[in-house]
Design a protein around this motif. Structure first.
Motif, PDB file in Angstrom:
ATOM      1  N   ILE A  60     -36.743  75.867 -90.854  1.00 12.51           N
ATOM      2  CA  ILE A  60     -36.203  77.156 -91.258  1.00 12.51           C
ATOM      3  C   ILE A  60     -37.276  77.874 -92.063  1.00 12.51           C
ATOM      4  N   ASP A  61     -37.629  79.075 -91.648  1.00 15.30           N
ATOM      5  CA  ASP A  61     -38.589  79.897 -92.368  1.00 15.30           C
ATOM      6  C   ASP A  61     -37.803  80.727 -93.381  1.00 15.30           C
ATOM      7  N   ALA A  62     -37.960  80.384 -94.667  1.00 12.45           N
ATOM      8  CA  ALA A  62     -37.163  81.029 -95.723  1.00 12.45           C
ATOM      9  C   ALA A  62     -37.501  82.511 -95.862  1.00 12.45           C
ATOM     10  N   ALA A  63     -38.761  82.881 -95.654  1.00  9.52           N
ATOM     11  CA  ALA A  63     -39.162  84.274 -95.829  1.00  9.52           C
ATOM     12  C   ALA A  63     -38.507  85.196 -94.798  1.00  9.52           C
ATOM     13  N   SER A  64     -38.414  84.737 -93.556  1.00  8.16           N
ATOM     14  CA  SER A  64     -37.856  85.582 -92.498  1.00  8.16           C
ATOM     15  C   SER A  64     -36.399  85.249 -92.163  1.00  8.16           C
ATOM     16  N   HIS A  65     -35.859  84.221 -92.819  1.00  9.99           N
ATOM     17  CA  HIS A  65     -34.503  83.738 -92.514  1.00  9.99           C
ATOM     18  C   HIS A  65     -34.374  83.471 -91.020  1.00  9.99           C
ATOM     19  N   SER A  66     -35.329  82.680 -90.501  1.00 12.20           N
ATOM     20  CA  SER A  66     -35.359  82.351 -89.078  1.00 12.20           C
ATOM     21  C   SER A  66     -35.500  80.860 -88.873  1.00 12.20           C
ATOM     22  N   ALA A  67     -34.842  80.386 -87.827  1.00 11.35           N
ATOM     23  CA  ALA A  67     -35.056  79.015 -87.364  1.00 11.35           C
ATOM     24  C   ALA A  67     -36.240  79.073 -86.414  1.00 11.35           C
ATOM     25  N   VAL A  99     -31.100  83.171 -89.043  1.00 13.69           N
ATOM     26  CA  VAL A  99     -30.152  82.321 -89.765  1.00 13.69           C
ATOM     27  C   VAL A  99     -29.693  83.113 -90.996  1.00 13.69           C
ATOM     28  N   ASP A 100     -28.390  83.346 -91.056  1.00  8.70           N
ATOM     29  CA  ASP A 100     -27.845  84.176 -92.120  1.00  8.70           C
ATOM     30  C   ASP A 100     -27.979  83.542 -93.491  1.00  8.70           C
ATOM     31  N   GLU A 101     -27.680  82.261 -93.548  1.00 10.07           N
ATOM     32  CA  GLU A 101     -27.652  81.561 -94.824  1.00 10.07           C
ATOM     33  C   GLU A 101     -28.420  80.254 -94.691  1.00 10.07           C
ATOM     34  N   ILE A 102     -29.245  79.956 -95.664  1.00  9.73           N
ATOM     35  CA  ILE A 102     -30.010  78.709 -95.629  1.00  9.73           C
ATOM     36  C   ILE A 102     -29.218  77.645 -96.376  1.00  9.73           C
ATOM     37  N   ALA A 103     -28.050  77.369 -95.825  1.00  7.24           N
ATOM     38  CA  ALA A 103     -27.146  76.367 -96.393  1.00  7.24           C
ATOM     39  C   ALA A 103     -26.115  76.012 -95.339  1.00  7.24           C
ATOM     40  N   GLY A 104     -25.541  74.829 -95.474  1.00  7.17           N
ATOM     41  CA  GLY A 104     -24.457  74.406 -94.598  1.00  7.17           C
ATOM     42  C   GLY A 104     -24.865  74.270 -93.148  1.00  7.17           C
ATOM     43  N   ALA A 105     -23.956  74.634 -92.243  1.00  2.00           N
ATOM     44  CA  ALA A 105     -24.155  74.444 -90.811  1.00  2.00           C
ATOM     45  C   ALA A 105     -25.037  75.512 -90.172  1.00  2.00           C
ATOM     46  N   ALA A 106     -25.261  76.633 -90.834  1.00  2.00           N
ATOM     47  CA  ALA A 106     -26.025  77.728 -90.230  1.00  2.00           C
ATOM     48  C   ALA A 106     -27.441  77.316 -89.803  1.00  2.00           C
ATOM     49  N   PRO A 107     -28.228  76.619 -90.631  1.00  2.91           N
ATOM     50  CA  PRO A 107     -29.575  76.250 -90.200  1.00  2.91           C
ATOM     51  C   PRO A 107     -29.622  75.322 -88.977  1.00  2.91           C
ATOM     52  N   PRO A 108     -28.865  74.209 -88.943  1.00  3.24           N
ATOM     53  CA  PRO A 108     -28.950  73.376 -87.740  1.00  3.24           C
ATOM     54  C   PRO A 108     -28.426  74.087 -86.491  1.00  3.24           C
ATOM     55  N   MET A 109     -27.450  74.953 -86.638  1.00  2.00           N
ATOM     56  CA  MET A 109     -26.951  75.692 -85.480  1.00  2.00           C
ATOM     57  C   MET A 109     -28.012  76.661 -84.954  1.00  2.00           C
ATOM     58  N   ALA A 110     -28.719  77.327 -85.851  1.00  2.00           N
ATOM     59  CA  ALA A 110     -29.783  78.249 -85.438  1.00  2.00           C
ATOM     60  C   ALA A 110     -30.943  77.485 -84.794  1.00  2.00           C
ATOM     61  N   LEU A 111     -31.296  76.332 -85.344  1.00  2.00           N
ATOM     62  CA  LEU A 111     -32.350  75.509 -84.729  1.00  2.00           C
ATOM     63  C   LEU A 111     -31.930  75.057 -83.333  1.00  2.00           C
ATOM     64  N   ASN A 112     -30.670  74.737 -83.161  1.00  2.00           N
ATOM     65  CA  ASN A 112     -30.183  74.326 -81.847  1.00  2.00           C
ATOM     66  C   ASN A 112     -30.295  75.468 -80.835  1.00  2.00           C
ATOM     67  N   ARG A 113     -29.977  76.687 -81.241  1.00  2.00           N
ATOM     68  CA  ARG A 113     -30.099  77.847 -80.337  1.00  2.00           C
ATOM     69  C   ARG A 113     -31.555  78.086 -79.952  1.00  2.00           C
ATOM     70  N   ALA A 114     -32.467  77.983 -80.915  1.00  2.00           N
ATOM     71  CA  ALA A 114     -33.888  78.173 -80.618  1.00  2.00           C
ATOM     72  C   ALA A 114     -34.396  77.068 -79.697  1.00  2.00           C
ATOM     73  N   LEU A 115     -33.947  75.840 -79.938  1.00  2.00           N
ATOM     74  CA  LEU A 115     -34.342  74.729 -79.074  1.00  2.00           C
ATOM     75  C   LEU A 115     -33.852  74.946 -77.647  1.00  2.00           C
ATOM     76  N   ALA A 116     -32.636  75.416 -77.479  1.00  2.00           N
ATOM     77  CA  ALA A 116     -32.099  75.669 -76.138  1.00  2.00           C
ATOM     78  C   ALA A 116     -32.968  76.673 -75.394  1.00  2.00           C
ATOM     79  N   ASP A 117     -33.442  77.694 -76.088  1.00  2.00           N
ATOM     80  CA  ASP A 117     -34.331  78.687 -75.483  1.00  2.00           C
ATOM     81  C   ASP A 117     -35.623  78.014 -75.002  1.00  2.00           C
TER      82      ASP A 117
END
Length: 179
Positions: free
Chosen positions: A112-119, A147-165
């Motif tokens: 997770i890139d904290a500066a851009s809020h991106s997985a 990734v809206d929030e760098i906490a909870g389920a949001a980061p792994p869900m965003a990483l999963n979407r990027a991985l699928a791509d």
């Protein structure tokens, strides 16, 4: 994204664990056969931690969540499953079978890139001829997801979407070169 729950008396301080999903993919049939060795990754990407990269390149983790296994092990299984999802199950040698090509993957970013809020997911894929070890082709695949929030389920869900791509592009690429 699959959250793994513990049955019985779960320890409330235990982190919530997440798995990755294989991607839906389409690929033209290939006459070649492939083996998928465990991808390589450096620490901390080779741990259960969900890594956060700060603007100053500092590394931390998403608190309270982790991967169900080390990402290289999860990725190997999901790459094979994506081959299968693309209709190429017969082209993937599993369990130490022989193949014409190895799809060797190096995990460059899975954080997770904290500066851009991106997985951020970035991998180098190499198609290596098993007879002689010559690299036939290599390509870098990358994707990012907000990734809206760098906490909870949001980061792994965003990483999963990027991985699928990434996987939805990597598997057809490998299959097309193995003709």
């Amino acid at each position: 994204m699959v959250a793994l729950g513990l049955s019985g008396c779960a320890n409330l301080s235990s982190p919530e664990r997440f798995d990755l999903r294989a991607a839906p993919a389409r690929a033209r049939p290939s006459a070649a056969t492939f083996v998928v060795p465990t991808p390589t990754a450096y620490q901390p990407l080779d741990s259960e931690l969900i890594v956060v990269r700060g603007a100053d390149e500092s590394l931390s983790r998403v608190p309270g969540v982790e991967w169900a296994d080390r990402p290289p092990a999860l990725l190997q299984a999901r790459i094979i499953q994506t081959f299968e999802n693309a209709g190429l199950a017969r082209q993937v040698a599993v369990g130490g079978g022989s193949a014409q090509y190895a799809l060797r993957v190096d995990l460059r970013r899975f954080d997770i890139d904290a500066a851009s809020h991106s997985a951020m997911v970035e991998m180098t894929a190499r198609l290596v001829a098993e007879n002689g070890g010559r690299t036939v082709a290599a390509k870098i695949f990358s994707a990012s997801e907000p990734v809206d929030e760098i906490a909870g389920a949001a980061p792994p869900m965003a990483l999963n979407r990027a991985l699928a791509d990434v996987l939805a592009r990597m598997i057809p690429w490998a299959a097309s070169l193995g003709r």
